[in-house]
Design an enzyme around this catalytic site. Structure first.
Site, PDB file in Angstrom:
ATOM      1  N   GLU A  17       0.996  -1.181   0.018  1.00  0.00           N
ATOM      2  CA  GLU A  17       0.000   0.013   0.170  1.00  0.00           C
ATOM      3  C   GLU A  17       0.830   1.283   0.059  1.00  0.00           C
ATOM      4  O   GLU A  17       2.067   1.124   0.645  1.00  0.00           O
ATOM      5  CB  GLU A  17      -0.824   0.026   1.239  1.00  0.00           C
TER       6      GLU A  17
ATOM      7  N   ASN B  17      -7.239   6.106  -1.989  1.00  0.00           N
ATOM      8  CA  ASN B  17      -5.896   5.352  -1.557  1.00  0.00           C
ATOM      9  C   ASN B  17      -6.048   4.235  -2.494  1.00  0.00           C
ATOM     10  O   ASN B  17      -7.034   3.261  -2.281  1.00  0.00           O
ATOM     11  CB  ASN B  17      -6.161   4.752  -0.073  1.00  0.00           C
TER      12      ASN B  17
ATOM     13  N   LYS C 254      -9.409   2.111  -1.952  1.00  0.00           N
ATOM     14  CA  LYS C 254      -9.576   1.381  -0.662  1.00  0.00           C
ATOM     15  C   LYS C 254     -10.983   1.787   0.040  1.00  0.00           C
ATOM     16  O   LYS C 254     -11.241   2.858  -0.147  1.00  0.00           O
ATOM     17  CB  LYS C 254      -8.626   2.123   0.107  1.00  0.00           C
TER      18      LYS C 254
ATOM     19  N   GLU D 204      -6.216   8.834   7.684  1.00  0.00           N
ATOM     20  CA  GLU D 204      -6.660   8.280   6.346  1.00  0.00           C
ATOM     21  C   GLU D 204      -8.084   8.726   6.228  1.00  0.00           C
ATOM     22  O   GLU D 204      -8.292   9.361   4.975  1.00  0.00           O
ATOM     23  CB  GLU D 204      -6.819   6.731   6.310  1.00  0.00           C
TER      24      GLU D 204
ATOM     25  N   CYS E 230      -4.924  -3.004   2.814  1.00  0.00           N
ATOM     26  CA  CYS E 230      -4.661  -3.000   4.365  1.00  0.00           C
ATOM     27  C   CYS E 230      -5.788  -3.418   5.066  1.00  0.00           C
ATOM     28  O   CYS E 230      -6.195  -4.366   5.347  1.00  0.00           O
ATOM     29  CB  CYS E 230      -4.012  -1.499   4.706  1.00  0.00           C
TER      30      CYS E 230
ATOM     31  N   ASN F 170       0.312  -0.944   5.381  1.00  0.00           N
ATOM     32  CA  ASN F 170       1.212  -0.290   6.324  1.00  0.00           C
ATOM     33  C   ASN F 170       0.567  -0.249   7.712  1.00  0.00           C
ATOM     34  O   ASN F 170      -0.405   0.660   7.757  1.00  0.00           O
ATOM     35  CB  ASN F 170       1.102   1.358   6.145  1.00  0.00           C
TER      36      ASN F 170
HETATM   37  N1  CDT Z   1      -3.135   1.397   6.399  1.00  0.00           N
HETATM   38  C1  CDT Z   1      -3.905   0.868   7.241  1.00  0.00           C
HETATM   39  O1  CDT Z   1      -5.096   0.649   6.679  1.00  0.00           O
HETATM   40  N2  CDT Z   1      -3.606   0.371   8.512  1.00  0.00           N
HETATM   41  C2  CDT Z   1      -4.399  -0.004   9.396  1.00  0.00           C
HETATM   42  C3  CDT Z   1      -4.195   0.365  10.725  1.00  0.00           C
HETATM   43  C4  CDT Z   1      -5.215   0.400  11.680  1.00  0.00           C
HETATM   44  S1  CDT Z   1      -4.951   1.476  13.125  1.00  0.00           S
HETATM   45  C5  CDT Z   1      -5.762   2.782  13.040  1.00  0.00           C
HETATM   46  C6  CDT Z   1      -4.613  -1.502   9.430  1.00  0.00           C
HETATM   47  O2  CDT Z   1      -5.738  -2.074   9.387  1.00  0.00           O
HETATM   48  O3  CDT Z   1      -3.588  -2.249   9.470  1.00  0.00           O
END
Ligand code: CDT
Length: 306
Positions: A46, A106, A123, A142, A168, A193
C-alpha cells in the site's frame, strides 16, 4: 495445473525526505530479483511510493496533494512499467490517487505482463480519524486525506487468473473477501502499512498485530478458497515502526512463504490456481451451501442494533 510464480515484494521504510525516484529504484531492484527467480507477477505494498503520510497532520491542501499521483504511470513510475514489460512480469502496487475531478483515493493498480493497467481498486475501509487526536500516541489520518473507494471489490481476468485487490485495513473485514469470493476470485492481492503498536492501546504490540493480520488473511483465503498475497511496508519510518509479516497463503489457508525481516525483501511461491477448485466445489461451494435468507443484516444494517 495453472501455475503462477508470485513474488511478494515487501518494502522497508520510506522516509518523508525520500523521492519517488529513489523509491522506484528500490522497486526495480526487487523486480529484477523477482524476474531472476521466474516470477510472472510481483505485488508491492500500500502507498508504495511514499512514506505513510497519513501519520502526519496537515492543513495545507497543496502540501497534502504533494503526496498524491495525478496520473499513472507518470514520469517517476514509468521506469517500473518499462522494466516490468521488459521482464514480462505483471505488477500490482498501491499509491495515493488524485483524480482529474479532484477526488483523493488510496488506490492500487494491477497490470498484465505487457505493462498495461488492467485493474484498479480504491480502498473502501478507511481506518483512523479526520481531526487531530491528542489522545493517540500517533496520528492515523486516512479519513482526513482519502474518500472511501467508489469501485467496489471488482475482479479481473488477468492472463487466465481471476484476480482481486484490497488494501490494508480491508483485509480485516470478511465482507471484502466474500464479495470477491462470490465472483470466484482465485488470487487476492493486498498491501499494507500497519503500525507495530496500537496508538490507542499500548498493551497491543508487535506479536498481537502480526497475529491479527495473519488471522485475517488466512481466514479470508480459506473461507473463499483463494490464494492471497499480503505485502507489508515495514520498518522505522521517521521514528514510527511499521510491522513486516508479508505472507503468501494457499487456498486452504496455509502460509506457504513469509518474510523474516522489516526491510526490502522478496519472497516467492509457485501457486497453482487450479488448487482453488477443491474448496470452491466442496465445503465452500457457495451455490449449494449459502443461506442468503439469513444474511439480510449484512447489507441492510451498518452498526450493531439490538
Ligand atoms: N493502512 C492501514 O489501513 N492501517 C491499518 C491500521 C489500523 S489502526 C488505525 C490496518 O488495518 O492495518
Amino acid at each position: 495445473m495453472r501455475e503462477r510464480v508470485i513474488g511478494a515484494a515487501q518494502m522497508g521504510p520510506i522516509q518523508k525526505s525520500d523521492s519517488r525516484e529513489v523509491v522506484v529504484s528500490r522497486m526495480l531492484s526487487l523486480l529484477d530479483q523477482a524476474a531472476d527467480q521466474g516470477c510472472d507477477l510481483v505485488v508491492y505494498p500500500e502507498l508504495a511510493l511514499t512514506t505513510f503520510f497519513p501519520r502526519w497532520y496537515m492543513e495545507d491542501q497543496s502540501e497534502i496533494d504533494g503526496w498524491f499521483e495525478r496520473e499513472m504511470p507518470n514520469a517517476a513510475t514509468q521506469p517500473l512499467f518499462d522494466r516490468a514489460r521488459a521482464h514480462g512480469v505483471a505488477i500490482s502496487f498501491g499509491y495515493a490517487e488524485l483524480t482529474p475531478e479532484g477526488h483523493h483515493f488510496n488506490a492500487s493498480i494491477l497490470t498484465d505482463r505487457q505493462g498495461h493497467i488492467v485493474g484498479k481498486y480504491r480502498k473502501v475501509h478507511l481506518p483512523g480519524h479526520v481531526e487531530y487526536d491528542a489522545a493517540r500516541d500517533f496520528q492515523h489520518l486516512e479519513k482526513r486525506y482519502f474518500e472511501p473507494g467508489d469501485l467496489g471489490f471488482e475482479t479481473f481476468d488477468n492472463e487466465g487468473t481471476l484476480m482481486g485487490m484490497c488494501i490494508c485495513n480491508d483485509r480485516r473485514w470478511p465482507e471484502t473477501w466474500r464479495v470477491m469470493g462470490l465472483q470466484g476470485v482465485e488470487l487476492v492481492m493486498l498491501g499494507y502499512n500497519t503500525p507495530s503498536v496500537n496508538s490507542q492501546n499500548r498493551g497491543e504490540g508487535l506479536s498481537e498485530r502480526l497475529y491479527h493480520s495473519e488471522l485475517s488473511v488466512t481466514a479470508g483465503a480459506y473461507q473463499n478458497a483463494t490464494w492471497a498475497v499480503a505485502v507489508a511496508k515495514a520498518g522505522l519510518e521517521d521514528g514510527f515502526p511499521l510491522m513486516g509479516g508479508t505472507i503468501i497463503v494457499d487456498p486452504d489457508g496455509f502460509v506457504v512463504a513469509r518474510t523474516t525481516g522489516e526491510g526490502d525483501e522478496l519472497i516467492t511461491a509457485h501457486c497453482d490456481m487450479d488448487r482453488c477448485q477443491f474448496g470452491k466445489t466442496t465445503i465452500f461451494d457457495f451455490a449449494r451451501h449459502r443461506r442468503v435468507e439469513h444474511y439480510g443484516r449484512i447489507t441492510s444494517q451498518t452498526g450493531v442494533e439490538r
